[in-house]
Motif scaffolding. Structure first.
Motif, PDB file in Angstrom:
ATOM      1  N   LEU A  84      28.968  30.519-102.808  1.00  0.00           N
ATOM      2  CA  LEU A  84      28.463  31.903-102.703  1.00  0.00           C
ATOM      3  C   LEU A  84      28.559  32.609-104.058  1.00  0.00           C
ATOM      4  O   LEU A  84      27.649  33.317-104.475  1.00  0.00           O
ATOM      5  CB  LEU A  84      29.254  32.679-101.643  1.00  0.00           C
ATOM      6  CG  LEU A  84      28.959  32.299-100.194  1.00  0.00           C
ATOM      7  CD1 LEU A  84      29.975  32.941 -99.255  1.00  0.00           C
ATOM      8  CD2 LEU A  84      27.539  32.715 -99.803  1.00  0.00           C
ATOM      9  N   HIS A  85      29.686  32.393-104.741  1.00  0.00           N
ATOM     10  CA  HIS A  85      29.858  33.003-106.063  1.00  0.00           C
ATOM     11  C   HIS A  85      28.767  32.511-107.031  1.00  0.00           C
ATOM     12  O   HIS A  85      28.138  33.299-107.728  1.00  0.00           O
ATOM     13  CB  HIS A  85      31.240  32.674-106.619  1.00  0.00           C
ATOM     14  CG  HIS A  85      31.372  32.984-108.071  1.00  0.00           C
ATOM     15  ND1 HIS A  85      31.660  34.242-108.549  1.00  0.00           N
ATOM     16  CD2 HIS A  85      31.193  32.195-109.175  1.00  0.00           C
ATOM     17  CE1 HIS A  85      31.665  34.221-109.875  1.00  0.00           C
ATOM     18  NE2 HIS A  85      31.388  32.989-110.276  1.00  0.00           N
ATOM     19  N   ASN A  86      28.548  31.186-107.039  1.00  0.00           N
ATOM     20  CA  ASN A  86      27.570  30.619-107.969  1.00  0.00           C
ATOM     21  C   ASN A  86      26.155  31.131-107.685  1.00  0.00           C
ATOM     22  O   ASN A  86      25.397  31.439-108.609  1.00  0.00           O
ATOM     23  CB  ASN A  86      27.595  29.087-107.903  1.00  0.00           C
ATOM     24  CG  ASN A  86      28.866  28.512-108.523  1.00  0.00           C
ATOM     25  OD1 ASN A  86      29.645  29.236-109.136  1.00  0.00           O
ATOM     26  ND2 ASN A  86      29.061  27.213-108.365  1.00  0.00           N
TER      27      ASN A  86
ATOM     28  N   GLY B  81      35.075  41.676-111.872  1.00  0.00           N
ATOM     29  CA  GLY B  81      33.926  42.551-111.609  1.00  0.00           C
ATOM     30  C   GLY B  81      32.792  41.923-110.817  1.00  0.00           C
ATOM     31  O   GLY B  81      31.770  42.573-110.591  1.00  0.00           O
ATOM     32  N   CYS B  82      32.950  40.661-110.381  1.00  0.00           N
ATOM     33  CA  CYS B  82      31.865  40.012-109.637  1.00  0.00           C
ATOM     34  C   CYS B  82      31.833  40.550-108.197  1.00  0.00           C
ATOM     35  O   CYS B  82      32.868  40.579-107.531  1.00  0.00           O
ATOM     36  CB  CYS B  82      32.057  38.503-109.622  1.00  0.00           C
ATOM     37  SG  CYS B  82      30.861  37.631-108.597  1.00  0.00           S
ATOM     38  N   PRO B  83      30.668  40.997-107.742  1.00  0.00           N
ATOM     39  CA  PRO B  83      30.594  41.583-106.398  1.00  0.00           C
ATOM     40  C   PRO B  83      30.405  40.552-105.265  1.00  0.00           C
ATOM     41  O   PRO B  83      30.197  40.942-104.125  1.00  0.00           O
ATOM     42  CB  PRO B  83      29.353  42.481-106.499  1.00  0.00           C
ATOM     43  CG  PRO B  83      28.475  41.798-107.502  1.00  0.00           C
ATOM     44  CD  PRO B  83      29.374  41.060-108.446  1.00  0.00           C
ATOM     45  N   CYS B  84      30.465  39.246-105.583  1.00  0.00           N
ATOM     46  CA  CYS B  84      30.200  38.232-104.549  1.00  0.00           C
ATOM     47  C   CYS B  84      31.314  38.242-103.499  1.00  0.00           C
ATOM     48  O   CYS B  84      32.404  38.748-103.756  1.00  0.00           O
ATOM     49  CB  CYS B  84      30.058  36.850-105.178  1.00  0.00           C
ATOM     50  SG  CYS B  84      31.617  35.973-105.341  1.00  0.00           S
ATOM     51  N   PRO B  85      31.068  37.674-102.318  1.00  0.00           N
ATOM     52  CA  PRO B  85      32.079  37.700-101.252  1.00  0.00           C
ATOM     53  C   PRO B  85      33.399  37.037-101.656  1.00  0.00           C
ATOM     54  O   PRO B  85      34.477  37.506-101.266  1.00  0.00           O
ATOM     55  CB  PRO B  85      31.419  36.919-100.104  1.00  0.00           C
ATOM     56  CG  PRO B  85      29.955  36.905-100.403  1.00  0.00           C
ATOM     57  CD  PRO B  85      29.811  37.032-101.892  1.00  0.00           C
ATOM     58  N   ALA B  86      33.329  35.962-102.454  1.00  0.00           N
ATOM     59  CA  ALA B  86      34.564  35.255-102.830  1.00  0.00           C
ATOM     60  C   ALA B  86      35.416  36.097-103.765  1.00  0.00           C
ATOM     61  O   ALA B  86      36.648  36.119-103.651  1.00  0.00           O
ATOM     62  CB  ALA B  86      34.221  33.923-103.493  1.00  0.00           C
ATOM     63  N   CYS B  87      34.761  36.775-104.709  1.00  0.00           N
ATOM     64  CA  CYS B  87      35.519  37.590-105.660  1.00  0.00           C
ATOM     65  C   CYS B  87      35.960  38.902-105.011  1.00  0.00           C
ATOM     66  O   CYS B  87      37.068  39.384-105.261  1.00  0.00           O
ATOM     67  CB  CYS B  87      34.685  37.867-106.907  1.00  0.00           C
ATOM     68  SG  CYS B  87      34.387  36.382-107.893  1.00  0.00           S
ATOM     69  N   ALA B  88      35.083  39.461-104.160  1.00  0.00           N
ATOM     70  CA  ALA B  88      35.389  40.761-103.566  1.00  0.00           C
ATOM     71  C   ALA B  88      36.645  40.695-102.703  1.00  0.00           C
ATOM     72  O   ALA B  88      37.398  41.670-102.609  1.00  0.00           O
ATOM     73  CB  ALA B  88      34.204  41.247-102.736  1.00  0.00           C
TER      74      ALA B  88
HETATM   75 ZN   LIG Z   1      32.067  36.013-107.589  1.00  0.00          ZN
END
Ligand SMILES: [Zn+2]
Length: 313
Positions: free
Chosen positions: A278-280, A246-253
């Motif tokens: 970026l995630h952090n 559910g993380c909206p960051c670029p790495a997770c997306a």
């Molecule tokens: Zn993330």
């Protein structure tokens, strides 16, 4: 940098004194110093400023209040910090007192230089020192508040462990003018952000999210493990798990799995460092945003408890 957002610059005080005392950063982060880290590069700390050796080429350098303000003026930052001595934990109370008084004199010199040469619109924050001594912290907070800077930062050694840090911050914020923003220098662990906000801190800065990211460590809602997971671990070798659900960051997306991030990290692929960084940053930003929104909604205590209990930001 071609960055058109706001820019904050530190004065260089912390950076210069970390080289000399060797252990300031470690102490502030609550780690024990090693012998080699004690090897200093400071040549002299004088009323005028600090003479030190460049960590790059060993050449002798000087930095004082005016030098620092001039550099920050040339950088054109929106928010500059005054030049201070960042006293480490292991120095005596007497040293801390003398140093804090000198830091107040440096504050006046910084403000005098800025009044005459500072770029229009650049704000300057004073810095409270005083080590882990309640009376020195209170005196310093009052002295800095009396100078009328538009915001006030809290710096220096905040103690050996988190409980002491929260106590030192509490003494300081209790006497600062409530209408002026307070910045807590160099602190950014998730539980420290929660405690800092509760103590009345408005802004923070910390290298933790980016430093962790460069070493393959990602922030996740796991208070038991200090909100971090080491993606270099062998158990992630074939992991299909997302970095964080559910993380909206670029790495997770983009859908990269922990296994793929581990592979890239082990291969020293810079993309992994960037992705985890970026995630952090996105993780910390959401934590702070949730706390900010909770203040507005009058639910800070509940929100803090939820975050400390492992709620996903
Ligand atoms: Zn993330």
């Amino acid at each position: 940098m071609a960055w058109d957002g706001p820019i904050v610059t530190d004065s260089g005080g912390f950076q210069v004194f970390s080289m000399g005392h060797g252990t300031v950063a470690d102490e502030i982060k609550g780690r024990a110093p090693s012998g080699s880290e004690r090897a200093g590069r400071i040549l002299a700390i004088e009323e005028q400023g600090v003479r030190y050796r460049s960590y790059r080429d060993g050449s002798e350098r000087f930095m004082g209040p005016e030098t620092s303000m001039e550099i920050q003026a040339n950088l054109g930052s929106d928010l500059a910090l005054v030049f201070d001595e960042c006293t480490p934990f292991h120095v005596s109370r007497e040293y801390t007192q003398r140093s804090t008084e000198r830091t107040h004199r440096w504050l006046d010199r910084c403000l005098a230089w800025h009044a005459e040469h500072g770029p229009p619109g650049q704000l300057v924050y004073g810095i409270v020192q005083g080590g882990v001594h309640e009376d020195l912290r209170i005196e310093s907070a009052q002295a800095v508040a009396a100078r009328g800077t538009p915001g006030i930062a809290i710096g220096g050694s905040l103690g050996e462990e988190k409980a002491q840090m929260h106590e030192v911050v509490g003494w300081t914020t209790a006497v600062l003018p409530p209408e002026r923003p307070r910045h807590l220098l160099g602190i950014g662990e998730i539980d420290d952000l929660v405690a800092g906000v509760a103590a009345g801190i408005d802004t923070f800065d910390c290298a933790m999210p980016t430093r962790l990211g460069r070493h393959g460590m990602a922030l996740v809602p796991d208070p038991e493990r200090r909100w971090r997971v080491d993606l270099t671990g062998a158990r992630f070798k074939d992991s299909d798990e997302p970095l964080m659900e559910g993380c909206p960051c670029p790495a997770c997306a983009v859908g990269w799995t922990r296994g793929y991030l581990r592979y890239m990290t082990k291969a020293r692929e810079l993309t992994a460092m960037r992705a985890i960084t970026l995630h952090n940053l996105a993780f910390v930003e959401r934590v702070v945003r949730r706390l900010r929104e909770a203040i507005g909604a009058g639910t800070l205590a509940q929100e803090s408890a939820a975050l400390l209990g492992g709620a996903a930001p």
